[in-house]
Write an enzyme that holds these catalytic residues in place. Structure first.
Site, mmCIF file in Angstrom:
data_model
loop_
_atom_site.group_PDB
_atom_site.id
_atom_site.type_symbol
_atom_site.label_atom_id
_atom_site.label_comp_id
_atom_site.label_asym_id
_atom_site.label_seq_id
_atom_site.Cartn_x
_atom_site.Cartn_y
_atom_site.Cartn_z
ATOM 1 N N LYS A 60 0.830 -1.206 0.000
ATOM 2 C CA LYS A 60 0.000 0.000 0.000
ATOM 3 C C LYS A 60 0.864 1.255 0.000
ATOM 4 O O LYS A 60 2.060 1.200 0.275
ATOM 5 C CB LYS A 60 -0.936 -0.018 1.208
ATOM 6 C CG LYS A 60 -0.229 -0.058 2.548
ATOM 7 C CD LYS A 60 -1.227 -0.191 3.688
ATOM 8 C CE LYS A 60 -0.513 -0.232 5.036
ATOM 9 N NZ LYS A 60 -1.445 -0.339 6.161
ATOM 10 N N TYR A 88 16.271 30.382 7.442
ATOM 11 C CA TYR A 88 15.097 31.167 7.811
ATOM 12 C C TYR A 88 14.971 31.312 9.319
ATOM 13 O O TYR A 88 15.146 30.358 10.080
ATOM 14 C CB TYR A 88 13.827 30.505 7.273
ATOM 15 C CG TYR A 88 13.667 30.641 5.782
ATOM 16 C CD1 TYR A 88 13.519 31.887 5.181
ATOM 17 C CD2 TYR A 88 13.635 29.509 4.977
ATOM 18 C CE1 TYR A 88 13.365 32.013 3.819
ATOM 19 C CE2 TYR A 88 13.473 29.610 3.603
ATOM 20 C CZ TYR A 88 13.337 30.874 3.029
ATOM 21 O OH TYR A 88 13.177 30.989 1.675
#
Length: 363
Positions: free
Chosen positions: A36, A260
């Protein structure tokens, strides 16, 4: 100068070795390989074909939803496929029959659809009846077992050989008593029933032999990641190694900030490296300062915030690293489980989050 952008190296030989290890753990059990979520980010069709053609092939594949199963059939995969969430609509049943897909049954709506006397399928479906033994996610209540089992046995739309199954919720923790209680309850519910049974996920395969039964359902360990808490299994090898390149190096003076928000500053003169990977590629946005990156055989720490396309690492003042050198983010030499711990998440999420712009190299 040669720059490699973010690349996920998929090692099919490691996959084959891991499958052999799984089989050695449960030699008397058949294997349902869980594919999956794009085979945990490794490529649905690619992994299925590799497992299907391997001389140590698996007995079935497990996917979450019908679109995954149909993609495998369209790719020429003939191995039995089980829908691990079952079907979502009764209109899908004819499609399951035509494509020889198997389904889990875990609720009253699914039971009613299969037992509808107005429904005539081209061939009966193989059904896996899921019982909730304590995880409380999918599965029928234990007291409903007889009703479901007898109803399915009586339906012309269901093959006679129903597989009985449950799912372990805490098997990765050897100290948790829940697993033993789940196994004992499953044994009591299914006692005296002449049917194949299935319970073990990867952690069950690795640590709970009493849960192996006739079918095991390995997922994470097939891809070379230990399913156990605080443990690495050196008998399995990572199938995915995520790498990129240094695209810049720069000297940094003591006290200067990086990235940042100035979330990290250097406590001494050093050299900073910039690696071409970020959360736009699936590298975890919340990886902490200190998260290891492997460059030229040594671990260097992530510093500053992860950007969309780049991360920065502290190479050290004596660094000889240069633009174009390979950085390994996880895989061979650097377990993805360790990176997941630094990012306060789990290996499943990191593997599944690899984005489309990451290049794929298969060996």
């Amino acid at each position: 100068m040669s720059i490699k952008t973010a690349t996920a190296h998929i090692n099919l030989n490691a996959l084959a070795d891991n499958l052999q290890h799984v089989k050695a753990q449960a030699p008397d059990s058949k294997v349902l390989a869980v594919l999956k979520a794009n085979a945990y980010g490794h490529g649905l069709e690619r992994i299925a074909k590799a497992l299907q053609t391997n001389h140590e092939s698996v007995d079935a594949f497990g996917v979450a939803r019908i679109d995954e199963a149909l993609a495998l059939r369209a790719a020429g995969v003939i191995t039995p496929i089980v829908l691990l969430e079952g079907f979502f609509d009764s209109n899908e049943l004819a499609l399951l029959a035509v494509n020889n897909l198997q389904t889990i049954v875990h609720n009253e709506q699914q039971l009613a659809a299969l037992c509808d006397k107005q429904l005539v399928l081209s061939q009966p479906l193989k059904v896996w009846l899921k019982v909730d033994t304590g995880m409380h996610r999918l599965g029928i209540n234990p007291q409903e077992f007889s009703h479901y089992y007898q109803s399915l046995k009586a339906s012309a739309n269901v093959e006679n050989d129903i597989v009985l199954m449950s799912h372990l919720g805490c098997a990765d923790d050897l100290t948790n008593p829940v697993t033993a209680r789940q196994i004992n309850l499953f044994n009591r519910i299914t006692q005296g029933i002449d049917a194949e049974r299935s319970m073990a996920n990867s952690a069950g395969v690795a640590a709970w032999a009493d849960s192996h039964y006739q079918w095991i359902r390995p997922g994470l360990m097939l891809y070379g990641v230990s399913p156990m808490q605080n443990q690495n299994d050196h008998s399995i090898r990572p199938v995915m190694t995520l790498q990129s390149s240094l695209i810049a190096t720069r000297k940094l003076a003591k006290g200067e900030y990086v990235g940042y928000g100035g979330a990290w500053h250097s406590e001494q003169n050093t050299i900073i490296g910039v690696v071409a990977i970020g959360y736009g590629d699936g590298y975890p946005r919340h990886a902490k300062n200190g998260t290891p990156v492997l460059i030229n055989g040594r671990r260097v720490p992530l510093v500053g915030r992860v950007s969309m396309d780049m991360i920065t690492v502290d190479l050290g003042i004596n660094s000889q690293d240069k633009v174009g050198d390979i950085a390994t983010l996880w895989g061979e030499g650097l377990p993805v489980k360790e990176i997941a711990d630094w990012a306060t998440t789990i290996p499943y999420e990191l593997l599944c989050n690899i984005t489309r712009r990451v290049q794929i190299a298969v060996s």
